[in-house]
Design an enzyme around this catalytic site. Structure first.
Site, PDB file in Angstrom:
ATOM      1  N   GLU A 165       1.989   4.068   2.400  1.00 32.75           N
ATOM      2  CA  GLU A 165       1.240   3.464   3.507  1.00 32.75           C
ATOM      3  C   GLU A 165       1.751   3.776   4.911  1.00 32.75           C
ATOM      4  O   GLU A 165       2.303   2.894   5.587  1.00 32.75           O
ATOM      5  CB  GLU A 165       1.186   1.941   3.313  1.00 32.75           C
ATOM      6  CG  GLU A 165       0.432   1.531   2.076  1.00 32.75           C
ATOM      7  CD  GLU A 165       0.537   0.039   1.821  1.00 32.75           C
ATOM      8  OE1 GLU A 165       1.676  -0.450   1.698  1.00 32.75           O
ATOM      9  OE2 GLU A 165      -0.489  -0.616   1.746  1.00 32.75           O
ATOM     10  N   GLU A 364      -1.065   0.653  -6.026  1.00 33.05           N
ATOM     11  CA  GLU A 364      -0.791  -0.778  -5.868  1.00 33.05           C
ATOM     12  C   GLU A 364      -2.100  -1.553  -5.953  1.00 33.05           C
ATOM     13  O   GLU A 364      -3.111  -1.127  -5.385  1.00 33.05           O
ATOM     14  CB  GLU A 364      -0.200  -1.100  -4.480  1.00 33.05           C
ATOM     15  CG  GLU A 364       1.215  -0.675  -4.278  1.00 33.05           C
ATOM     16  CD  GLU A 364       1.734  -1.056  -2.889  1.00 33.05           C
ATOM     17  OE1 GLU A 364       1.227  -2.029  -2.296  1.00 33.05           O
ATOM     18  OE2 GLU A 364       2.628  -0.346  -2.408  1.00 33.05           O
TER      19      GLU A 364
END
Ligand code: IFM
Length: 463
Positions: A165, A364
């Protein structure tokens, strides 16, 4: 691709994920940018920090035993940069590498395939002092880390994510200042830091492939997922546009005049080799200096795209372009206030893979709750089971329609330090008592183990 799959197919990675700062504790590593951030008054809930966390650094054997008991065939974890390079010099410390060497052996012995994330946010403090991501050299430092780790683990680890991210460690860290390093810079500096991170990604892909030609490499970005309000083609198109449009008209980006959550600012360079035109127009003079060959460096062939999906927004076609549909009162949300949108696990993979053709691994997905052990010592997290059931059903629907799904990593393996939210919210399949460090497999872990045993077949049966 089997047109009517009966399960998730083989090989399919089933497991859970963690990151080093969130679980390891500070023993045996140098100071990181997150240690410094946690000391800044008011930045982290309750003044919490990752100094102890789950003590995974010393309890890794027991934890691998829990992972085996939970039935996973894969485990995604990150390398602590501040453990491998404790004083901030890019030269690796062999003791840091020894730790991951032992962990990898234990996982393999337990029949669990390691999937490693090279960078999950814990930059050595000294590197941050030398500019961190604002310094273009940081991309080289990251690639050196990747070479050292992949060299040591060659032949044993074949699955790699370059980074987790960039939207968070750049957008939240350098623009909003709510994550480490906790600064709020002008857009030009933020975009420059982001460009360096993307260079770091590309150089890391090359380093990983150079270490072992059989390495499979992906990355793990996050981004807005828009869910069409109806299946009317106009709504579907509006949702697709909201996922990628970076002009100031995008209702999902209007309040964030920065590339924080946009898929295209980060993924277009990685998969298509250029920044999105509408963003270049919008950012004007703030656009980073791009040197010859930068975009070639960033655009490396990837083996999988690691999608990170927790929530979404419902979007419809309005008179003047895509519109966000407001949530009704009482809409289900996690303990962090994130709306529960199972459909994001259908539309997210669909929109992403249409624009960036590449197999999808869910890097995730999970839900924050505040559950506790009951009087009998079990942890009855039925809301997590329901969440998982609904999200995995949508992911299966996407695969049944021809989607190339290669894995699912639940966030998280165990309760841990949730960055600026501290320890108040729990994401784990394994409960951690932070006073005693006792681990307990939650009901969701047992339920998930059954799903894994049948390779998700229940989601493919017609009711
Ligand atoms: O805990 C984080 C993780 O480190 C990165 N992705 C989101 C998770 C939940 O906030």
């Amino acid at each position: 691709m089997n047109p009517s799959p009966k399960n998730f197919g083989a090989p399919f990675a089933w497991g859970a994920a963690t990151s080093p700062y969130q679980i390891e504790g500070k023993e045996g590593r140098g100071p990181s940018v997150w240690d410094a951030f946690c000391e800044m008054p008011g930045k982290v809930f309750g003044g919490h920090n990752g100094a102890v966390a789950c003590e995974h650094f010393s309890r890794w054997r027991e934890d691998v035993g829990c992972f085996r008991a939970a039935g996973w065939n894969a485990y995604r974890f990150g390398i602590s940069w501040s453990r491998v390079c404790p004083d901030g010099s890019p030269m690796p410390d062999q003791r840091g590498l020894d730790y991951y060497d032992r962990l990898v052996d234990a996982l393999l012995e337990a029949g669990i395939e390691p999937w490693i994330t090279v960078y999950h946010w814990d930059m050595p403090l000294e590197m941050h002092r030398r500019g961190g991501w604002l310094n273009r050299d940081c991309a080289d430092w990251m690639a050196e880390l990747a070479s050292a780790v992949a060299g040591r683990l060659a032949g044993r680890v074949r699955k790699w994510f370059t980074m987790n991210e960039p939207q968070c460690f750049i957008g939240l860290g350098y623009y909003r200042g709510v994550h480490a390093p906790g600064v709020s810079l002008d857009l030009g500096s933020v975009l420059a830091a982001g460009h360096h991170a993307l260079l770091g990604h590309g150089m890391t892909v090359s380093a990983l492939r150079a270490a072992d030609a059989q390495n499979q490499v992906g990355w793990a970005p996050s981004g807005v997922i828009a869910i069409p309000a109806t299946t009317d083609p106009a709504d579907v198109e509006a949702a697709r546009e909201a996922c990628f449009n970076m002009s100031g008209d995008n209702p999902l980006g209007r309040n964030e005049p920065n590339p924080l959550w946009a898929n295209s600012w980060w993924s277009d360079p990685v998969f298509l080799g250029h920044y999105p035109e509408d963003a270049l127009q919008r950012f004007g003079a703030a656009v980073p200096a791009i040197r010859t060959h930068d975009m070639e460096t960033i655009r490396q062939p990837l083996d999988f795209n690691g999608a990170i999906i927790y929530t979404g927004s419902v979007v419809r076609a309005g008179h003047h372009g895509p519109e966000v549909v407001p949530l009704p009162d009482g809409f289900p949300v996690s303990s962090l206030g994130w709306p529960v949108f199972p459909e994001s696990m259908y539309w997210g993979p669909k929109f992403l893979s249409e624009r960036y053709p590449c197999p999808i691994v869910i890097a995730e997905n999970g839900v924050a709750l505040r559950e506790w052990p009951d009087v009998q010592g079990g942890v009855a997290d039925s809301a997590r089971i329901d969440f998982l059931h609904r999200y995995l059903s949508e992911f299966a629907k996407w695969r049944a329609g021809g989607g190339d799904a290669r894995g699912y990593f639940h966030w998280s393996a165990m309760d841990n330090f949730e960055w600026s939210e501290g320890y108040k919210d729990r994401f784990g399949l394994i409960h951690v008592d932070f006073q005693t460090q006792k681990r307990t497999l939650k009901q969701s872990a047992h339920w998930f183990a059954e799903v894994i045993r049948e390779n998700g077949a229940r989601f493919f049966r017609t009711p």
